[in-house]
Scaffold this motif. Sequence first.
Motif, PDB file in Angstrom:
ATOM      1  N   PHE A  15      31.723   7.753  -9.545  1.00  6.55           N
ATOM      2  CA  PHE A  15      30.820   7.885  -8.395  1.00  6.55           C
ATOM      3  C   PHE A  15      30.297   9.317  -8.248  1.00  6.55           C
ATOM      4  O   PHE A  15      29.097   9.547  -8.111  1.00  6.55           O
ATOM      5  N   ASN A  45      33.602  -3.034 -15.723  1.00  5.20           N
ATOM      6  CA  ASN A  45      34.337  -2.524 -14.567  1.00  5.20           C
ATOM      7  C   ASN A  45      35.595  -3.364 -14.307  1.00  5.20           C
ATOM      8  O   ASN A  45      35.550  -4.586 -14.329  1.00  5.20           O
ATOM      9  N   ASP A  47      37.724  -2.298 -11.592  1.00  4.31           N
ATOM     10  CA  ASP A  47      38.183  -1.791 -10.295  1.00  4.31           C
ATOM     11  C   ASP A  47      38.062  -2.901  -9.245  1.00  4.31           C
ATOM     12  O   ASP A  47      36.966  -3.368  -8.958  1.00  4.31           O
ATOM     13  N   ARG A  49      38.733  -2.569  -6.130  1.00  5.49           N
ATOM     14  CA  ARG A  49      38.637  -2.003  -4.784  1.00  5.49           C
ATOM     15  C   ARG A  49      37.232  -2.136  -4.195  1.00  5.49           C
ATOM     16  O   ARG A  49      36.257  -2.345  -4.902  1.00  5.49           O
ATOM     17  N   ALA A  50      37.187  -1.991  -2.894  1.00  4.52           N
ATOM     18  CA  ALA A  50      35.900  -1.843  -2.209  1.00  4.52           C
ATOM     19  C   ALA A  50      36.040  -0.570  -1.388  1.00  4.52           C
ATOM     20  O   ALA A  50      37.153  -0.157  -1.070  1.00  4.52           O
ATOM     21  N   SER A  51      34.924   0.075  -1.068  1.00  8.38           N
ATOM     22  CA  SER A  51      35.016   1.341  -0.336  1.00  8.38           C
ATOM     23  C   SER A  51      34.200   1.294   0.939  1.00  8.38           C
ATOM     24  O   SER A  51      33.130   0.675   0.975  1.00  8.38           O
ATOM     25  N   GLU A 113      31.725  -3.190  -2.597  1.00  4.45           N
ATOM     26  CA  GLU A 113      32.680  -3.300  -3.708  1.00  4.45           C
ATOM     27  C   GLU A 113      32.387  -2.208  -4.737  1.00  4.45           C
ATOM     28  O   GLU A 113      31.223  -1.951  -5.065  1.00  4.45           O
ATOM     29  N   ASN A 114      33.449  -1.573  -5.232  1.00  2.00           N
ATOM     30  CA  ASN A 114      33.268  -0.432  -6.141  1.00  2.00           C
ATOM     31  C   ASN A 114      32.442  -0.800  -7.373  1.00  2.00           C
ATOM     32  O   ASN A 114      31.616  -0.008  -7.832  1.00  2.00           O
ATOM     33  N   LEU A 118      29.094   1.184  -8.612  1.00  2.00           N
ATOM     34  CA  LEU A 118      29.076   1.865  -9.916  1.00  2.00           C
ATOM     35  C   LEU A 118      27.944   1.330 -10.793  1.00  2.00           C
ATOM     36  O   LEU A 118      27.249   2.090 -11.470  1.00  2.00           O
ATOM     37  N   LEU A 303      36.063   8.775  -1.680  1.00  2.00           N
ATOM     38  CA  LEU A 303      34.773   8.661  -2.363  1.00  2.00           C
ATOM     39  C   LEU A 303      33.684   9.404  -1.574  1.00  2.00           C
ATOM     40  O   LEU A 303      32.823  10.074  -2.151  1.00  2.00           O
TER      41      LEU A 303
END
Length: 406
Positions: A15, A45, A47, A49-51, A113-114, A118, A303
């Motif tokens: 990121f 991807n 990952d 995770r979500a941010s 969502e990451n 990305l 992030l």
Amino acid sequence: MTAERTNVVIAGGGFAGLALALALRQSLGPAFGVVVADPAVARPNVDARASAIAAATRRMLETLGVWPAVAPAAQDILDMVITDSRLDDAVRPVFLTFAGEVAPGEPFAQMVENGVLLQALTARAKVDGIDLRATSVTGYEANPQSVRVTLGDGAVIEAGLLVAADGVRSRLRDLAGITVVGWEYGQSAIVTTVKHEREHHGCATEHFLPAGPFAILPLTENRASLVWVETTEEAKRIVALPDAGFHDELEKRFGLHLGTLEAVGPRQAYPLGLGVARAFVAERLALIGDAAHRVHPIAGQGLNLGLRDSAALAEAVADAARLGLDIGGPDVLERYQRWRRFDTMTMGIATDGLNRLFSNRSDVLRLVRDLGLGLVDRAPVLKRVFVREAAGLSGEVPKLLKGEAL
Ligand SMILES: Cc1cc2nc3c(=O)[nH]c(=O)nc-3n(C[C@H](O)[C@H](O)[C@H](O)COP(=O)(O)OP(=O)(O)OC[C@H]3O[C@@H](n4cnc5c(N)ncnc54)[C@H](O)[C@@H]3O)c2cc1C
């Protein structure tokens, strides 16, 4: 070997690295060369995770032309509810609520969502003609005029500035001899996505349980991203449980307020710690993102901090380039370091303090924090300060985060 020449080499296409590349390219034009090297650009991807993307970060992504590709998958956080309870409490009393808009119609944060973010950054980097190399940075040599960077595929590139955006275990930070102040928490965050029966109405919930926070973060399509903190041993055990056992542990913490639950994403566990690099710069080198700092996800800010670094460094470099100054010289690097180190220390200390205050079983501390949260809940001015802080709009904000082009 003869070296290629460019202006900036960025190690790490995550990121922070990609946002910096876009900011430099868009503000200084195609004649300004930017190389991003990262073996992960050629990998799918993984990952889960979500941010939580703060309002200021979203403004930056809008200015960089990335947000249109993210917006359809972004979920506004309209409300935030915080409870302080034990796992077996029948009712979890609510101590703090935020109804979060920083400006009319502008939520203080959105969940993304990451993988989506990305992909949008990478796609935009390709459109903008950024030179993406699917290889690592393996070494560098700095001198007063330039920096010679060696890549894993054998290429050598000479540039004015090298940027370490290579994450928590930054190899470049180690090569520069920059140490990190910090510690491990002995906690890990279990991350997964769940689908639930009822609508969440954009409400994020954070239950402060004795082992650590259990955050339910709203996603589109009646889904939620979980950040579920346990001791590292317990997290390993829970992640390895068969589906039925995992579901039972999940339901115990999540509750049934959103109806029936189904875990729909992979489960991952991230060990947690605090770390701030002793310096953010060295000769012709700048550290950004997790290479410079690692904070507890309790406030969802890592992030966002990384993108603030990108915005500040891009502004310092663009200002110098326009004046014909050395973009990797000590003045530019010192300006960047002064700008970002204080903000980072403040966030590191705040998240560390929050984690220590909440991740324990002491009744005395419980009384103290509940009194504190209760006071904040009844003080609208203080709440507004918290909302602006969470939105990334307090302090000396770089232009991109105000939605201004460089
Ligand atoms: C459970 C959890 C939840 C979180 N939730 C949030 C949240 O809600 N909001 C928020 O703001 N933050 C959150 N964070 C923090 C956030 O995920 C990180 O701060 C962010 O991913 C860091 O981005 P980065 O670009 O600095 O590093 P990374 O995303 O780690 O990218 C580093 C890149 O560098 C590459 N690389 C490594 N070594 C080299 C090398 N030698 N050469 C070239 N490339 C290299 C890697 O392949 C990688 O692609 C969370 C963190 C955790 C653990």
